[in-house]
Design a protein around this motif. Structure first.
Motif, PDB file in Angstrom:
ATOM      1  N   SER A   1       0.836  -1.202   0.000  1.00  0.00           N
ATOM      2  CA  SER A   1       0.000   0.000   0.000  1.00  0.00           C
ATOM      3  C   SER A   1       0.871   1.253   0.000  1.00  0.00           C
ATOM      4  N   ASP A   2       1.962   1.223   0.778  1.00  0.00           N
ATOM      5  CA  ASP A   2       2.895   2.356   0.799  1.00  0.00           C
ATOM      6  C   ASP A   2       3.588   2.531  -0.545  1.00  0.00           C
ATOM      7  N   LEU A   3       3.668   1.443  -1.324  1.00  0.00           N
ATOM      8  CA  LEU A   3       4.292   1.494  -2.651  1.00  0.00           C
ATOM      9  C   LEU A   3       3.256   1.744  -3.755  1.00  0.00           C
ATOM     10  N   ASP A   4       2.074   2.202  -3.349  1.00  0.00           N
ATOM     11  CA  ASP A   4       1.006   2.609  -4.283  1.00  0.00           C
ATOM     12  C   ASP A   4       0.395   1.455  -5.060  1.00  0.00           C
ATOM     13  N   VAL A   5       0.381   0.265  -4.448  1.00  0.00           N
ATOM     14  CA  VAL A   5      -0.366  -0.857  -5.023  1.00  0.00           C
ATOM     15  C   VAL A   5      -1.744  -0.865  -4.364  1.00  0.00           C
ATOM     16  N   PRO A   6      -2.840  -0.796  -5.132  1.00  0.00           N
ATOM     17  CA  PRO A   6      -4.183  -0.709  -4.535  1.00  0.00           C
ATOM     18  C   PRO A   6      -4.545  -1.966  -3.748  1.00  0.00           C
ATOM     19  N   ALA A   7      -5.302  -1.774  -2.668  1.00  0.00           N
ATOM     20  CA  ALA A   7      -5.679  -2.883  -1.794  1.00  0.00           C
ATOM     21  C   ALA A   7      -6.486  -3.941  -2.527  1.00  0.00           C
ATOM     22  N   TRP A   8      -7.308  -3.529  -3.505  1.00  0.00           N
ATOM     23  CA  TRP A   8      -8.152  -4.501  -4.208  1.00  0.00           C
ATOM     24  C   TRP A   8      -7.326  -5.481  -5.043  1.00  0.00           C
ATOM     25  N   ALA A   9      -6.065  -5.138  -5.292  1.00  0.00           N
ATOM     26  CA  ALA A   9      -5.217  -6.003  -6.122  1.00  0.00           C
ATOM     27  C   ALA A   9      -4.469  -7.043  -5.292  1.00  0.00           C
ATOM     28  N   THR A  10      -4.611  -7.002  -3.957  1.00  0.00           N
ATOM     29  CA  THR A  10      -3.881  -7.940  -3.105  1.00  0.00           C
ATOM     30  C   THR A  10      -4.806  -8.962  -2.450  1.00  0.00           C
ATOM     31  N   LEU A  11      -4.343 -10.193  -2.414  1.00  0.00           N
ATOM     32  CA  LEU A  11      -5.038 -11.293  -1.734  1.00  0.00           C
ATOM     33  C   LEU A  11      -4.070 -11.889  -0.731  1.00  0.00           C
ATOM     34  N   MET A  12      -4.581 -12.373   0.395  1.00  0.00           N
ATOM     35  CA  MET A  12      -3.695 -12.856   1.457  1.00  0.00           C
ATOM     36  C   MET A  12      -3.962 -14.297   1.858  1.00  0.00           C
ATOM     37  N   GLU A  13      -2.886 -15.027   2.063  1.00  0.00           N
ATOM     38  CA  GLU A  13      -2.908 -16.365   2.649  1.00  0.00           C
ATOM     39  C   GLU A  13      -2.142 -16.233   3.951  1.00  0.00           C
TER      40      GLU A  13
END
Length: 254
Positions: free
Chosen positions: A145-157
């Motif tokens: 997020s700090d590197l300007d990657v939108p939250a909707w583009a990330t998935l977590m395991e």
């Protein structure tokens, strides 16, 4: 402690040297002096060899160069980018130079670069909380997020504690999302074992690791034949990878 960690602890240079030296003292006292001398010398040679940068460059460099590094723009396109947790707070660009303070990790930066180069529309983050607190996946998500990657583009395991679990749990998530082809991001040293694990899970994986860290630094005072405390400290990670490869192969995980 898992089997890989246990075996690594037994054979890392300083531990093995101390164990052999203790055994040598016992044998010396009991008048087995030739055997004692051989054990002490073996431990000294083992620790001495790993204190030389040349050993790390040869043994660790072999693993790092199995999948050559390429720029984000050169990487093929995929359905998702998978990033494996692992000491995400560390970011030493070269193992023979002192650590420098950094807010990010090489793995997370690499994933952000691949995403911004439009190599894949999603980033899957894999890693549990090693200390029972915030998971590595969550830490990496915050950094992205700090590197300007939108939250909707990330998935977590958030549940995997080992590389084998990284592969197993992430493969399930990829299957649920319909992602077939992924770019795998981890350290260059860890990449051979990680690729083998994911391919065993049936994932079409493309190695896209961070830049190699076991390289000759651009400093005039560096010598690959001069003993170095940093080289000795870094030997644990190299030995851990080889032990991990052996253990995972013996268990049929790769």
């Amino acid at each position: 402690m898992n089997l890989s960690s246990l075996l690594t602890s037994l054979v890392i240079p300083l531990n093995l040297f101390a164990a052999l030296l203790l055994l040598a003292v016992i044998l010396f006292v009991t008048r087995h002096r030739k055997t004692a001398a051989a054990l002490a010398l073996s431990g000294l040679l083992w620790a001495g060899a790993w204190s030389l940068p040349a050993t790390s460059l040869w043994v660790g460099g072999y693993l790092e160069n199995m999948y050559p590094y390429q720029s984000a723009a050169q990487a093929p396109r995929a359905d998702a980018i998978v990033v494996l947790g692992g000491y995400t707070a560390q970011n030493r660009s070269n193992w023979f130079l002192p650590s420098t303070a950094s807010r990010t990790s090489a793995r997370v930066e690499r994933a952000a670069d691949l995403y911004k180069a439009e190599r894949a529309p999603y980033i899957v983050l894999s890693g549990a909380a090693l200390d029972g607190g915030v998971s590595e996946a969550q830490i990496m998500a915050h950094t992205l997020s700090d590197l300007d990657v939108p939250a909707w583009a990330t998935l977590m395991e958030n549940n995997s504690l080992t590389t084998q679990q990284n592969g197993e749990y992430t493969a399930r998530l990829l299957d649920e999302k319909g992602f077939k082809r992924v770019l795998l991001v981890t350290s260059a040293l860890h990449m051979p074992r990680a690729v083998a694990i994911f391919r065993k899970q049936g994932v079409d994986v493309i190695p896209a690791g961070a830049a190699p860290q076991i390289t000759v630094p651009d400093t005039p005072e560096f010598s690959r034949w001069r003993p170095s405390l940093l080289a000795l400290q870094s030997s644990r990670s190299i030995i851990k990878e080889y032990v991990g490869i052996l253990v995972y192969w013996s268990r049929g995980w790769t």
